[in-house]
Design a protein around this motif. Structure first.
Motif, PDB file in Angstrom:
ATOM      1  N   VAL A 113       0.867  -1.179   0.000  1.00  0.00           N
ATOM      2  CA  VAL A 113       0.000   0.000   0.000  1.00  0.00           C
ATOM      3  C   VAL A 113       0.903   1.229   0.000  1.00  0.00           C
ATOM      4  CG1 VAL A 113      -1.792   1.266   1.253  1.00  0.00           C
ATOM      5  CG2 VAL A 113      -1.783  -1.252   1.282  1.00  0.00           C
ATOM      6  N   PHE A 114       0.666   2.125  -0.933  1.00  0.00           N
ATOM      7  CA  PHE A 114       1.488   3.320  -1.050  1.00  0.00           C
ATOM      8  C   PHE A 114       0.746   4.544  -0.518  1.00  0.00           C
ATOM      9  CE2 PHE A 114       5.349   2.461  -3.590  1.00  0.00           C
ATOM     10  CZ  PHE A 114       5.183   1.084  -3.732  1.00  0.00           C
ATOM     11  N   VAL A 148       1.284   9.424  -8.665  1.00  0.00           N
ATOM     12  CA  VAL A 148       2.300  10.137  -7.880  1.00  0.00           C
ATOM     13  C   VAL A 148       3.545   9.242  -7.840  1.00  0.00           C
ATOM     14  CG1 VAL A 148       2.833  11.183  -5.649  1.00  0.00           C
ATOM     15  CG2 VAL A 148       0.477  11.194  -6.491  1.00  0.00           C
ATOM     16  N   THR A 149       4.505   9.543  -8.709  1.00  0.00           N
ATOM     17  CA  THR A 149       5.654   8.637  -8.801  1.00  0.00           C
ATOM     18  C   THR A 149       6.506   8.653  -7.531  1.00  0.00           C
ATOM     19  OG1 THR A 149       6.778  10.402  -9.975  1.00  0.00           O
ATOM     20  CG2 THR A 149       5.891   8.623 -11.314  1.00  0.00           C
ATOM     21  N   LEU A 203       5.228  13.623   2.090  1.00  0.00           N
ATOM     22  CA  LEU A 203       5.051  12.188   1.878  1.00  0.00           C
ATOM     23  C   LEU A 203       5.968  11.638   0.784  1.00  0.00           C
ATOM     24  CD1 LEU A 203       1.138  12.038   2.030  1.00  0.00           C
ATOM     25  CD2 LEU A 203       2.740  11.226   3.779  1.00  0.00           C
ATOM     26  N   ASP A 204       6.617  12.546   0.024  1.00  0.00           N
ATOM     27  CA  ASP A 204       7.438  12.079  -1.093  1.00  0.00           C
ATOM     28  C   ASP A 204       8.573  11.177  -0.623  1.00  0.00           C
ATOM     29  OD1 ASP A 204       5.800  13.608  -2.611  1.00  0.00           O
ATOM     30  OD2 ASP A 204       7.319  15.074  -3.241  1.00  0.00           O
ATOM     31  N   GLY A 205       8.730  10.045  -1.301  1.00  0.00           N
ATOM     32  CA  GLY A 205       9.839   9.150  -1.008  1.00  0.00           C
ATOM     33  C   GLY A 205      11.087   9.601  -1.757  1.00  0.00           C
ATOM     34  N   ASP A 206      12.210   8.945  -1.478  1.00  0.00           N
ATOM     35  CA  ASP A 206      13.465   9.331  -2.125  1.00  0.00           C
ATOM     36  C   ASP A 206      13.511   8.856  -3.578  1.00  0.00           C
ATOM     37  OD1 ASP A 206      14.249  10.445   0.248  1.00  0.00           O
ATOM     38  OD2 ASP A 206      15.238   8.608   0.950  1.00  0.00           O
ATOM     39  N   ASP A 207      12.934   7.677  -3.812  1.00  0.00           N
ATOM     40  CA  ASP A 207      12.995   7.118  -5.160  1.00  0.00           C
ATOM     41  C   ASP A 207      11.609   7.045  -5.776  1.00  0.00           C
ATOM     42  OD1 ASP A 207      15.770   6.493  -4.757  1.00  0.00           O
ATOM     43  OD2 ASP A 207      15.060   4.841  -3.482  1.00  0.00           O
ATOM     44  N   ASP A 208      11.599   6.855  -7.088  1.00  0.00           N
ATOM     45  CA  ASP A 208      10.318   6.655  -7.754  1.00  0.00           C
ATOM     46  C   ASP A 208       9.761   5.274  -7.405  1.00  0.00           C
ATOM     47  OD1 ASP A 208      10.564   9.105  -8.842  1.00  0.00           O
ATOM     48  OD2 ASP A 208      10.839   8.441 -10.922  1.00  0.00           O
ATOM     49  N   ALA A 209       8.462   5.202  -7.203  1.00  0.00           N
ATOM     50  CA  ALA A 209       7.812   3.928  -6.905  1.00  0.00           C
ATOM     51  C   ALA A 209       7.820   3.041  -8.145  1.00  0.00           C
ATOM     52  CB  ALA A 209       6.372   4.173  -6.452  1.00  0.00           C
TER      53      ALA A 209
END
Ligand code: ASP
Ligand code: MG
Length: 424
Positions: free
Chosen positions: A179-180, A187-188, A410-416
């Motif tokens: 779950v993202f 939202v990449t 909420l943005d992660g470091d890498d693209d999902a």
């Protein structure tokens, strides 16, 4: 020995190669000494293709026949999967929903499970076989007909099996790692959550997040089934969907304020223009809408213009309910006394969900600020204890989701990574 229920979605069994790959995974779980029950979806976009075919034959389908048609998709994948497992030297047996004892009410296209009697599944397990069950379908004792549980219903099949068989684990295998914080296709920078409460998952699923079927989350919550949502394309840990009240002593975790941002492009907005601003007007309107079984989501009533004593009332319903709600209102125009109706199918809904919203301040201000900075106009707003939703133009809702995702850190470091599937 544990009993594991696994569910594989359509994109995990899209072709022969994928079916063989999934068969290997299932055999590994079996070899590790577990009893394994698998709920499987139709291959790839089969269900959509069957729908397309039905629409080519006739625009209005008999619900009974549509269920006969759509339930066949899962019968293809279950048989192929059982064959693939057998070819790896393990016994496997496939069962339709009806054979598996998925007893439902008789509402075609949206049947509810009323009982699960997995007698044949237990027998097959006792004989050492891996059990494969066709997802998304059941049988009504009342009508003696095959039913389907609604689009995406194979998740619910898996959860119902897990509850009925008292499984140790219910694993939902999909084409993303879990779950993202938002749909990685939109939202990449979305990042995977390690855990989410079933309450938040319920709100996200109800707000358009497609990773889990809402009815599956409800069923899991009611029956105390903990879910593990994970990718069928690797061995990484996915997301645990849990009920905090059932969490063992000491297992509590610090909740983040926001669990995620969901986008829903499946709604339409109906505006009743020039409604007499008198007591009972809204009651009359929504009684008529309710009689069509349309599922009303957001409602806004404008301040009435003093000069006219009339107001506008807007509400949203799922696209599939839009026409009938509109027709029913139009038929009642005289008795309701409104001026006109407007129908808008170009809306998008964005929802921000988080259990800790209950105690955190300033969440809505931050949300509106983010939308303002992205130049996005808000048309409607609604809230629950743990959710804020806004309606925007359809073509700006994805940009809105990205802006809000960033604004709430909420943005992660890498693209999902999305491993497969067309997102259809
Ligand atoms: N095959 C059905 C659908 O596409 C059920 C499912 O995939 O869960 O909706
Ligand atoms: Mg599917």
């Amino acid at each position: 020995m544990s009993l594991i229920v696994q569910k594989y979605g359509g994109s995990s069994v899209a072709d022969a190669e994928s079916i063989k790959r999934v068969a290997k995974r299932i055999v590994e779980a079996r070899r590790a000494g577990n009893d394994v029950v698998v709920a499987v979806s139709a291959m790839g976009d089969t269900t959509d293709e069957l729908m397309d075919l039905a629409n080519e034959v006739t625009p209005i389908q008999a619900p009974r026949e549509l269920d006969m048609l759509l339930s066949s998709g899962e019968r293809i994948s279950m048989a192929l999967l059982a064959m693939a497992i057998k070819s790896l030297g393990h016994d496997a047996r496939s069962f339709t929903g009806s054979q598996a004892g998925m007893i439902t009410d008789s509402v075609h296209g949206a049947a509810r499970i009323v009982d699960v009697t997995p007698v044949r599944l237990r027998e097959a397990l006792d004989e050492g076989a891996v059990v494969i069950v066709a997802g998304f379908q059941g049988f009504s004792r009342e009508s003696r007909d095959i039913t389907t549980l609604g689009r995406g219903g194979s998740d619910t099949t898996a959860v119902a099996l897990a509850a009925a068989l008292d499984a140790d684990v219910c694993e939902i295998y999909t084409d993303v790692d879990g779950v993202f914080t938002s749909d990685p296709r939109i939202v990449t920078k979305a990042h995977k959550l390690d855990r989410i409460t079933s309450e938040e998952m319920l709100e996200l699923a109800g707000s358009g997040a497609k990773v889990l079927h809402i009815r599956a989350v409800e069923y899991a919550r009611r029956h105390g089934v903990t879910l593990h949502v994970r990718s069928s394309f690797n061995n990484s840990e996915g997301t645990i969907v849990y009920d905090p009240e059932r969490l063992p002593e000491g297992g509590a975790v610090e909740e983040s304020v926001i669990a995620g941002v969901a986008v829903d492009l499946g709604q339409v907005k109906i505006t009743v223009v020039g409604v007499p601003d008198v007591p009972g007007a809204a009651a009359k309107i929504f009684k008529i809408v309710a009689r069509t079984n349309a599922n009303v989501d957001m409602i806004v009533q404008n301040v009435s213009a003093a000069a006219t004593g009339r107001t506008d009332i807007s509400f949203t319903v799922p696209k599939s309910d839009g026409e009938k709600a509109l027709t029913a209102l139009s038929d009642a125009q005289e008795s309701l006394g409104f001026e006109s109706l407007q129908y808008d199918d170009q809306i998008g809904k964005l929802s921000l969900v988080g259990a800790a919203m209950r105690s955190a301040a300033g969440i809505s201000a931050r949300l509106f600020e983010a939308l303002y900075e992205a130049g996005i106009n808000i048309e409607m707003i609604s809230t629950s204890e743990i959710r804020i939703s806004v309606v925007t133009r359809a073509d700006s809702v994805n940009a809105a989701a990205r802006a809000v995702h960033t604004a709430f850190d909420l943005d992660g470091d890498d693209d999902a990574v999305v491993y497969a599937g067309t997102g259809r």
